[in-house]
Design an enzyme around this catalytic site. Structure first.
Site, PDB file in Angstrom:
ATOM      1  N   HIS A   1      89.579  37.975  39.715  1.00 35.96           N
ATOM      2  CA  HIS A   1      89.212  36.788  38.953  1.00 35.96           C
ATOM      3  C   HIS A   1      90.074  35.609  39.391  1.00 35.96           C
ATOM      4  O   HIS A   1      91.179  35.783  39.921  1.00 35.96           O
ATOM      5  CB  HIS A   1      89.387  37.040  37.467  1.00 35.96           C
ATOM      6  CG  HIS A   1      88.340  37.957  36.902  1.00 35.96           C
ATOM      7  ND1 HIS A   1      88.234  38.213  35.561  1.00 35.96           N
ATOM      8  CD2 HIS A   1      87.346  38.664  37.502  1.00 35.96           C
ATOM      9  CE1 HIS A   1      87.220  39.027  35.346  1.00 35.96           C
ATOM     10  NE2 HIS A   1      86.670  39.329  36.521  1.00 35.96           N
TER      11      HIS A   1
ATOM     12  N   GLU B   1      91.773  33.518  37.628  1.00 34.47           N
ATOM     13  CA  GLU B   1      93.062  33.498  36.926  1.00 34.47           C
ATOM     14  C   GLU B   1      94.040  34.471  37.578  1.00 34.47           C
ATOM     15  O   GLU B   1      95.221  34.162  37.738  1.00 34.47           O
ATOM     16  CB  GLU B   1      92.880  33.895  35.448  1.00 34.47           C
ATOM     17  CG  GLU B   1      91.882  33.051  34.702  1.00 34.47           C
ATOM     18  CD  GLU B   1      90.468  33.624  34.687  1.00 34.47           C
ATOM     19  OE1 GLU B   1      89.808  33.512  33.632  1.00 34.47           O
ATOM     20  OE2 GLU B   1      90.022  34.181  35.717  1.00 34.47           O
TER      21      GLU B   1
ATOM     22  N   CYS C   1      88.692  36.548  30.641  1.00 38.65           N
ATOM     23  CA  CYS C   1      88.308  37.855  30.103  1.00 38.65           C
ATOM     24  C   CYS C   1      89.550  38.495  29.473  1.00 38.65           C
ATOM     25  O   CYS C   1      90.656  37.956  29.543  1.00 38.65           O
ATOM     26  CB  CYS C   1      87.751  38.738  31.228  1.00 38.65           C
ATOM     27  SG  CYS C   1      89.012  39.320  32.395  1.00 38.65           S
TER      28      CYS C   1
ATOM     29  N   CYS D   1      92.414  39.263  32.161  1.00 40.32           N
ATOM     30  CA  CYS D   1      93.147  38.049  32.532  1.00 40.32           C
ATOM     31  C   CYS D   1      93.950  37.513  31.354  1.00 40.32           C
ATOM     32  O   CYS D   1      95.077  37.041  31.528  1.00 40.32           O
ATOM     33  CB  CYS D   1      92.177  36.986  33.049  1.00 40.32           C
ATOM     34  SG  CYS D   1      91.437  37.426  34.638  1.00 40.32           S
TER      35      CYS D   1
END
Length: 160
Positions: free
Chosen positions: A92, A94, A120, A123
């Protein structure tokens, strides 16, 4: 005769200066354009004291073939968005922003995350332990547990 403008400015935007949230979110949008994900392009930047510490976009690790070459594992398996995050070749945005900061020895404690999407749960847990103070995002992400944990950790979350 058209009015003169400063070099690098457009007459239609002259005098319009974005606030800091808009400025950094616009940069996160630009970062998202580097994404190699076939399903969703996400960009993230970590900022402290109005200075960019790190950026990240979603995609496969360095040196690994992109999903555009090998196909989307999640799409092929019929995995719905927001579920089974481990069934993906990519990271991801992040996560990549956190990893880039660590790779270059940059502390992100006390930073703000600007992200094109709400983080999410995976993260969110990483951001909590990294010591972030707040998150600014543009689009929602259906993850109630992430929202609950960020709230419990005292991290301010703002939709732009």
């Amino acid at each position: 005769m058209a009015p003169k403008t400063k070099p690098g400015t457009h007459p239609e935007t002259r005098g319009v200066r974005p606030d800091w949230h808009v400025y950094f979110m616009d940069i996160a949008d630009l970062v998202s354009r580097r994404s190699t994900c076939l399903r969703r392009k996400v960009g993230a930047i970590l900022v402290r004291d109005k200075r960019i510490l790190s950026t990240g976009y979603n995609g496969v690790p360095s040196g690994i073939r992109h999903c555009s070459e090998v196909g989307c594992l999640r799409e092929n398996a019929g995995v719905p968005s927001g579920e089974r995050h481990e069934l993906c070749r990519g990271l991801h945005a992040e996560q990549n922003a956190i990893i880039q900061a660590a790779f270059h020895g940059v502390s992100i404690r006390g930073a703000i995350l600007y992200c094109t999407n709400h983080p999410c749960i995976i993260c969110s847990k990483m951001l909590i332990n990294a010591g972030l103070t707040s998150i600014v995002y543009r689009e929602g992400y259906s993850d109630d547990l992430a929202r609950e944990m960020l709230d419990e950790a005292g991290i301010e979350v703002e939709k732009l």
